[in-house]
Design a protein around this motif. Structure first.
Motif, short mmCIF file in Angstrom:
data_model
loop_
_atom_site.label_atom_id
_atom_site.label_comp_id
_atom_site.label_asym_id
_atom_site.label_seq_id
_atom_site.Cartn_x
_atom_site.Cartn_y
_atom_site.Cartn_z
N ARG A 209 29.56 -70.79 27.65
CA ARG A 209 29.08 -69.97 26.53
C ARG A 209 27.63 -69.55 26.70
O ARG A 209 27.08 -68.85 25.86
CB ARG A 209 29.23 -70.73 25.21
N THR B 252 31.58 -68.34 20.26
CA THR B 252 31.78 -67.19 21.15
C THR B 252 30.58 -66.91 22.05
O THR B 252 30.74 -66.52 23.20
CB THR B 252 32.11 -65.95 20.33
N GLY B 253 29.38 -67.08 21.52
CA GLY B 253 28.20 -66.83 22.34
C GLY B 253 28.00 -65.36 22.63
O GLY B 253 28.59 -64.50 21.96
#
Length: 318
Positions: free
Chosen positions: A222, A201-202
């Motif tokens: 990301r 997800t970052g």
């Protein structure tokens, strides 16, 4: 002496001859330059890049090339110029090639002596993967307190990067093809394990990308604003296609840097000595996925191609 000799990918074989990228055969003894020692090889590691050169996906560097960049053993002939380890010293070494053999000549600047606490199997797992990991993290800059995404993490380089980055204070998200192959990465300090880059997800301050294909494109999205993506491989085999306008969809001021570990320094001895010191102190733990007799090298190459080996594959020379 005996050595593993590469077979041309286009070679015509008899029907009863199994397909193999290397065969055990005879080759002349090494003729060292003045600044080279001769090593009796006791163990070596197989790297994915060498498998690509053997099957024709990467060009072979020169006519007569033989594989073998990660070796460990005992010095049987010291360098004529008086530099480097003496006869009888146990060393780990990173020759340019030809290490899958009973003996190999190595520049003394590409060696490091081993303490009694490190065996040759462990040492042979260090050179290319370990040096790459050290230099990758230098290219990434300070990682303490930063979020780092690592793709293709279940190979030899990935295990070293994960442990070194986590011990330096980075929050590492590792991408592995399966949870089983990546389990060890959590033990080495990764805060998260995902089985595809799409699941990450970052945002990440740094991405270390080694798969290629769509993986790099997805990883780019990301990145945090001003983040850095370091591209250091294409293990998936698929080329990367990027549209400049992808940058407008992703983070602002993102940067992409290509990494080649050989361009950092012409000498590998200092980095090898660092790796040896960290292993000896219990601060770095080589992940060895398989250990076989060198007569099984072709089998190990096939397993590496099929991603059946986690970490490093080591062959011992009897």
């Amino acid at each position: 002496m005996k050595a593993l000799l590469p077979v041309s990918p286009t070679a015509v074989r008899a029907p009863d001859v199994p397909e193999a990228p290397v065969v055990l055969g005879d080759t002349p003894e090494p003729e060292p330059h003045d600044d080279e020692l001769v090593l009796a090889v006791e163990a070596y590691s197989v790297n994915r890049g060498e498998t690509f050169q053997l099957d024709g996906r990467l060009d072979r560097p020169w006519p007569g090339w033989r594989p073998g960049k990660d070796v460990a053993g005992t010095v049987i002939r010291a360098a004529a110029d008086g530099t480097g380890p003496a006869v009888g010293a146990r060393v780990v070494a990173h020759p340019p090639a030809s290490g899958w053999a009973e003996r190999v000549a190595v520049p003394t600047t590409h060696t490091a002596e081993l303490p009694d606490s490190i065996d040759v199997v462990t040492a042979a797992a260090l050179p290319l993967a370990g040096i790459t990991a050290l230099r990758l993290l230098r290219a990434a800059g300070p990682v303490a307190g930063r979020r780092l995404l690592l793709t293709g993490a279940s190979g030899g380089v990935g295990h070293y990067v994960t442990e070194l980055a986590a011990s330096s204070g980075a929050a590492v998200t590792a991408v592995s093809a399966s949870a089983e192959r990546g389990a060890r990465l959590l033990e080495l300090g990764a805060v998260e394990l995902v089985t595809s880059v799409e699941q990450a997800t970052g945002p990440y301050d740094v991405v270390l990308e080694s798969v290629g294909g769509t993986s790099l494109r997805t990883a780019l999205t990301r990145l945090a604003p001003g983040g850095l993506l370091v591209w250091f491989g294409q293990a998936g085999g698929a080329p990367v296609t990027l549209d400049f306008f992808d940058f407008f969809k992703g983070p602002r001021q993102a940067r992409i840097a290509h990494f080649d570990y050989t361009l950092s320094d012409a000498s590998y001895g200092d980095d090898l000595a660092t790796l040896v010191r960290l292993v000896s102190a219990g601060r770095l733990h080589p992940e060895i996925g398989t250990v076989r007799d060198w007569s099984r090298t072709a089998d190990v190459i096939a397993e590496l191609r099929n991603r059946q080996v986690r970490g490093n594959a080591i062959l011992t020379v009897g």
